[in-house]
Design a protein around this motif. Structure first.
Motif, PDB file in Angstrom:
ATOM      1  N   UNK A  51       0.823  -1.215   0.000  1.00  0.00           N
ATOM      2  CA  UNK A  51       0.000   0.000   0.000  1.00  0.00           C
ATOM      3  C   UNK A  51       0.853   1.258   0.000  1.00  0.00           C
ATOM      4  N   UNK A  52       1.975   1.214   0.702  1.00  0.00           N
ATOM      5  CA  UNK A  52       2.823   2.390   0.853  1.00  0.00           C
ATOM      6  C   UNK A  52       3.969   2.419  -0.147  1.00  0.00           C
ATOM      7  N   UNK A  53       4.110   1.369  -0.936  1.00  0.00           N
ATOM      8  CA  UNK A  53       5.245   1.261  -1.856  1.00  0.00           C
ATOM      9  C   UNK A  53       5.092   2.193  -3.046  1.00  0.00           C
ATOM     10  N   UNK A  54       6.220   2.466  -3.690  1.00  0.00           N
ATOM     11  CA  UNK A  54       6.237   3.273  -4.904  1.00  0.00           C
ATOM     12  C   UNK A  54       5.849   2.388  -6.090  1.00  0.00           C
ATOM     13  N   UNK A  55       4.592   1.938  -6.084  1.00  0.00           N
ATOM     14  CA  UNK A  55       4.070   1.039  -7.107  1.00  0.00           C
ATOM     15  C   UNK A  55       2.714   1.558  -7.586  1.00  0.00           C
ATOM     16  N   UNK A  56       2.472   1.513  -8.872  1.00  0.00           N
ATOM     17  CA  UNK A  56       1.216   2.005  -9.429  1.00  0.00           C
ATOM     18  C   UNK A  56       0.222   0.895  -9.669  1.00  0.00           C
ATOM     19  N   UNK A  57      -0.046   0.095  -8.660  1.00  0.00           N
ATOM     20  CA  UNK A  57      -0.915  -1.070  -8.804  1.00  0.00           C
ATOM     21  C   UNK A  57      -2.259  -0.851  -8.128  1.00  0.00           C
ATOM     22  N   UNK A  58      -3.306  -1.476  -8.700  1.00  0.00           N
ATOM     23  CA  UNK A  58      -4.600  -1.475  -8.007  1.00  0.00           C
ATOM     24  C   UNK A  58      -5.271  -2.854  -8.038  1.00  0.00           C
ATOM     25  N   UNK A  59      -4.630  -3.850  -8.642  1.00  0.00           N
ATOM     26  CA  UNK A  59      -5.061  -5.255  -8.663  1.00  0.00           C
ATOM     27  C   UNK A  59      -6.344  -5.488  -9.465  1.00  0.00           C
ATOM     28  N   UNK A  60      -6.691  -4.593 -10.376  1.00  0.00           N
ATOM     29  CA  UNK A  60      -7.870  -4.810 -11.210  1.00  0.00           C
ATOM     30  C   UNK A  60      -9.155  -4.853 -10.397  1.00  0.00           C
ATOM     31  N   UNK A  61     -10.010  -5.847 -10.644  1.00  0.00           N
ATOM     32  CA  UNK A  61     -11.286  -5.932  -9.923  1.00  0.00           C
ATOM     33  C   UNK A  61     -11.092  -6.229  -8.442  1.00  0.00           C
ATOM     34  N   UNK A  62      -9.918  -6.735  -8.071  1.00  0.00           N
ATOM     35  CA  UNK A  62      -9.641  -7.024  -6.660  1.00  0.00           C
ATOM     36  C   UNK A  62      -9.454  -5.754  -5.834  1.00  0.00           C
ATOM     37  N   UNK A 108      -9.235  -5.602  -1.792  1.00  0.00           N
ATOM     38  CA  UNK A 108      -7.967  -5.346  -1.107  1.00  0.00           C
ATOM     39  C   UNK A 108      -7.494  -3.910  -1.296  1.00  0.00           C
ATOM     40  N   UNK A 109      -6.995  -3.334  -0.218  1.00  0.00           N
ATOM     41  CA  UNK A 109      -6.365  -2.019  -0.307  1.00  0.00           C
ATOM     42  C   UNK A 109      -5.170  -2.117  -1.255  1.00  0.00           C
ATOM     43  N   UNK A 110      -4.766  -1.013  -1.850  1.00  0.00           N
ATOM     44  CA  UNK A 110      -3.731  -1.057  -2.878  1.00  0.00           C
ATOM     45  C   UNK A 110      -3.028   0.300  -2.966  1.00  0.00           C
ATOM     46  N   UNK A 111      -1.854   0.363  -3.599  1.00  0.00           N
ATOM     47  CA  UNK A 111      -1.082   1.613  -3.649  1.00  0.00           C
ATOM     48  C   UNK A 111      -1.839   2.784  -4.272  1.00  0.00           C
ATOM     49  N   UNK A 112      -2.589   2.540  -5.348  1.00  0.00           N
ATOM     50  CA  UNK A 112      -3.299   3.637  -6.014  1.00  0.00           C
ATOM     51  C   UNK A 112      -4.443   4.181  -5.166  1.00  0.00           C
ATOM     52  N   UNK A 113      -4.948   3.354  -4.283  1.00  0.00           N
ATOM     53  CA  UNK A 113      -6.020   3.795  -3.392  1.00  0.00           C
ATOM     54  C   UNK A 113      -5.442   4.464  -2.145  1.00  0.00           C
TER      55      UNK A 113
END
Length: 294
Positions: free
Chosen positions: A207-218, A222-227
């Motif tokens: 979640x806190x990483x320098x990653x532009x992921x949101x896991x698609x429909x997941x 699940x919480x994710x970096x873009x959120x």
């Protein structure tokens, strides 16, 4: 009173012995010390391989401060206060129940040992995550608690280790509010808890990483970096001025209770909070900030 003092004292020696055991024993998979290191290195390598903010340095702003926070909060804080306090309060709570003819066992709605292992683990995960989601909202809504939570929101560049930058008071609040719901369920195996713990740490790091992921429909589960980047946004609209995206591991609660907010990518938004220009930059003064704050 002497009994509580003995519990408090024994907790120190027991946890110190446990910590030494964690450092030297590599024969069990649920080793929290090396588990944290492995997860941290793995997520850091993902940041290096797939950086979302490509101009952000590998050793970003406050990288070493956050690394110190990570180990201090994960291990040393337990030695200093949390284990002793938790054990003492737990015994005190049990004694109160006994004085009125009750026990923790009598409060249990059910025992997870009576359920299939996967179902018991899922219930434990959902209950603990939902309680922590609500606790996180409290940290933003109650001014007294917000002064402690500012430490976490003082992060100006996001990276995996920012996950565990928080004031020592926060886990006391989280664990206190989590104690009764978990006690009511009861019957959890230590290794089962470790599975949930490692999964939560991995999601929190991501979640806190320098990653532009949101896991698609997941992303709706699940919480994710873009959120999560929007949870750290310095500027938010007035209708969400108390914060957004409070989920720790699950984003599900935010979508269910309408606290979700992802208006656009958020890759380059300014992080922090109003007035963070004067917030302390070092560990000691960040820890003392809520005490000094009038």
């Amino acid at each position: 009173m002497e009994k509580y003092f003995e519990i408090f004292k024994d907790s120190y020696s027991n946890y110190w012995n446990y910590l030494k055991y964690e450092l030297i024993d590599l024969n069990h998979w649920d080793n929290y010390f090396y588990g944290l290191i492995i997860i941290s290195i793995a997520v850091w390598l993902l940041e290096i391989a797939f950086p979302w903010r490509k101009n952000q340095a590998i050793f970003r702003k406050d990288f070493w401060l956050d690394t110190f926070y990570m180990f201090f909060n994960f291990f040393i804080l337990n030695l200093i206060i949390l284990i002793a306090l938790s054990n003492t309060v737990s015994e005190f709570f049990n004694d109160i129940l006994k004085s009125i003819g009750l026990s923790i066992g009598s409060l249990q709605l059910f025992d997870v040992d009576d359920l299939p292992k996967w179902l018991g683990l899922l219930i434990f995960f959902l209950v603990s995550d939902f309680v922590q989601w609500n606790t996180h909202r409290l940290l933003h809504r109650v001014p007294f608690l917000w002064n402690f939570h500012k430490v976490h929101h003082s992060v100006k560049e996001m990276g995996f280790a920012a996950h565990l930058r928080y004031h020592w008071m926060e886990p006391i609040v989280y664990k206190s509010l989590l104690y009764i719901p978990i006690a009511i369920i009861g019957g959890f195996d230590a290794q089962d808890v470790a599975i949930v713990y490692f999964f939560s740490i991995a999601i929190g790091h991501l979640n806190h990483a320098n990653l532009g992921w949101d896991y698609g429909f997941l992303k709706y589960i699940f919480n994710n970096p873009k959120m999560h980047i929007w949870h750290h946004a310095k500027e938010l609209p007035k209708h969400v001025s108390y914060g957004v995206n409070f989920g720790l591991t699950l984003s599900l609660w935010d979508y269910l209770f309408k606290t979700n907010y992802v208006p656009h990518s958020g890759r380059d938004i300014e992080l922090g909070f109003s007035g963070d220009e004067t917030f302390p930059k070092d560990f000691i003064n960040q820890e003392l900030y809520p005490i000094k704050k009038k």
